[in-house]
Motif scaffolding. Structure first.
Motif, PDB file in Angstrom:
ATOM      1  N   UNK A 177      43.894  38.841  56.756  1.00 14.73           N
ATOM      2  CA  UNK A 177      44.036  40.298  56.763  1.00 14.73           C
ATOM      3  C   UNK A 177      44.326  40.851  55.369  1.00 14.73           C
ATOM      4  N   UNK A 178      44.598  39.977  54.421  1.00 19.29           N
ATOM      5  CA  UNK A 178      44.796  40.381  53.029  1.00 19.29           C
ATOM      6  C   UNK A 178      43.855  39.571  52.150  1.00 19.29           C
ATOM      7  N   UNK A 179      42.928  40.264  51.505  1.00 14.17           N
ATOM      8  CA  UNK A 179      41.974  39.616  50.607  1.00 14.17           C
ATOM      9  C   UNK A 179      42.026  40.346  49.265  1.00 14.17           C
ATOM     10  N   UNK A 180      42.175  39.568  48.205  1.00 15.56           N
ATOM     11  CA  UNK A 180      42.303  40.154  46.876  1.00 15.56           C
ATOM     12  C   UNK A 180      41.293  39.499  45.932  1.00 15.56           C
ATOM     13  N   UNK A 181      40.503  40.324  45.252  1.00 11.29           N
ATOM     14  CA  UNK A 181      39.536  39.840  44.281  1.00 11.29           C
ATOM     15  C   UNK A 181      39.964  40.369  42.908  1.00 11.29           C
ATOM     16  N   UNK A 182      40.126  39.473  41.957  1.00  6.59           N
ATOM     17  CA  UNK A 182      40.562  39.892  40.627  1.00  6.59           C
ATOM     18  C   UNK A 182      39.431  39.716  39.618  1.00  6.59           C
ATOM     19  N   UNK A 183      39.476  40.531  38.600  1.00  4.16           N
ATOM     20  CA  UNK A 183      38.453  40.466  37.559  1.00  4.16           C
ATOM     21  C   UNK A 183      39.084  40.594  36.177  1.00  4.16           C
ATOM     22  N   UNK A 184      38.495  39.910  35.225  1.00  5.19           N
ATOM     23  CA  UNK A 184      38.931  40.022  33.840  1.00  5.19           C
ATOM     24  C   UNK A 184      38.332  41.263  33.190  1.00  5.19           C
ATOM     25  N   UNK A 185      37.271  41.769  33.778  1.00  3.17           N
ATOM     26  CA  UNK A 185      36.580  42.928  33.222  1.00  3.17           C
ATOM     27  C   UNK A 185      37.299  44.231  33.585  1.00  3.17           C
ATOM     28  N   UNK A 186      37.083  45.247  32.774  1.00  8.77           N
ATOM     29  CA  UNK A 186      37.665  46.552  33.068  1.00  8.77           C
ATOM     30  C   UNK A 186      36.989  47.159  34.296  1.00  8.77           C
TER      31      UNK A 186
END
Length: 262
Positions: free
Chosen positions: A202-211
């Motif tokens: 129920x919690x999904x997080x996608x992170x990025x190094x880009x702005x």
């Protein structure tokens, strides 16, 4: 039959440059009409209707059967595309404060081509007497939703609690955030609630190094869109809000596109 680009452009210009022809097409798009019916429905003189019908016939846009005029299939497509284009132009002009001097690089080609999905949107702007109007609008939508998909390009101190409340109520949260914001948002959510939600998907997080150059929040019944200014600062003074079914799909498609490009 193959249609070359030159002939296509000529046809589009021929139809678009006459308001009378567009009104005739509008009526014939609904149903076949006689000249008398067209005069009555459009309030245009008989002579003007008659002369433009002749031109439309010569350009193979309409066909006369007995005393009725019918719109040809290809011309229906032309007309629909012209109206879609006109709606896009009107929308851009009406929301000029949002688009002008703002970075739209992260809007996908599809989202730009389908910009008319935002037709029923409302531009919410801060005022000297209500400088928190945009944030409070965002907050109100997130308080009322059970599920949210969001792109957060900046960290607001209230976001962790808003997300925690959604998870606490067995809702779903899907986020796209800069990597350097991960701890500031996710670790501020109650650990037990956070870990349980993550374990259950129920919690999904996608992170990025880009702005990230846009803000987007897709709630159960609303979507909101915010943009960065050309000076690279987020415009906290205005945000686009909509609750139409078309705009929710538009927001979901944009969210998916950004996620797939990470």
């Amino acid at each position: 039959m193959m249609i070359n680009q030159y002939d296509l452009d000529k046809d589009i210009v021929f139809l678009a440059k006459s308001e009378i022809r567009l009104k005739i097409l509008s009526e014939l798009q609904k149903k076949p009409n006689s000249i008398k019916e067209l005069v009555t429905n459009t309030k245009i003189t008989y002579s003007s209707i008659s002369s433009n019908l002749t031109k439309l016939e010569e350009h193979n846009h309409i066909t006369k059967k007995k005393n009725k005029f019918y719109l040809n299939p290809l011309s229906k497509i032309y007309y629909e595309n012209l109206m879609e284009f006109k709606l896009s132009i009107d929308l851009i002009e009406n929301l000029n404060d949002l688009w002008d001097k703002h970075n739209i690089d992260q809007l996908s080609l599809d989202s730009i081509q389908n910009i008319t999905a935002l037709e029923k949107s409302k531009l919410v702007e801060t005022t000297p007497l209500d400088i928190y109007k945009t944030h409070n609008t965002i907050k109100d939508n997130m308080v009322k939703t059970k599920n949210v998909k969001a792109i957060f390009p900046y960290l607001h101190p209230e976001y962790p609690q808003l997300l925690e409340n959604i998870l606490r109520n067995e809702g779903n949260v899907e986020l796209i955030i800069p990597k350097n914001m991960f701890r500031g948002i996710i670790f501020e959510i109650n650990e037990k609630i956070r870990k349980s939600a993550a374990r259950k998907g129920r919690l999904k997080v996608y992170t990025t190094q880009n702005d990230l150059k846009l803000y987007l929040a897709l709630c159960d019944k609303t979507m909101s869109l915010g943009l960065f200014k050309n000076d690279e600062s987020f415009d906290q003074n205005r945000i686009l809000i909509s609750s139409s079914k078309e705009s929710l799909k538009w927001a979901n498609d944009l969210f998916t596109n950004v996620k797939e490009k990470m």
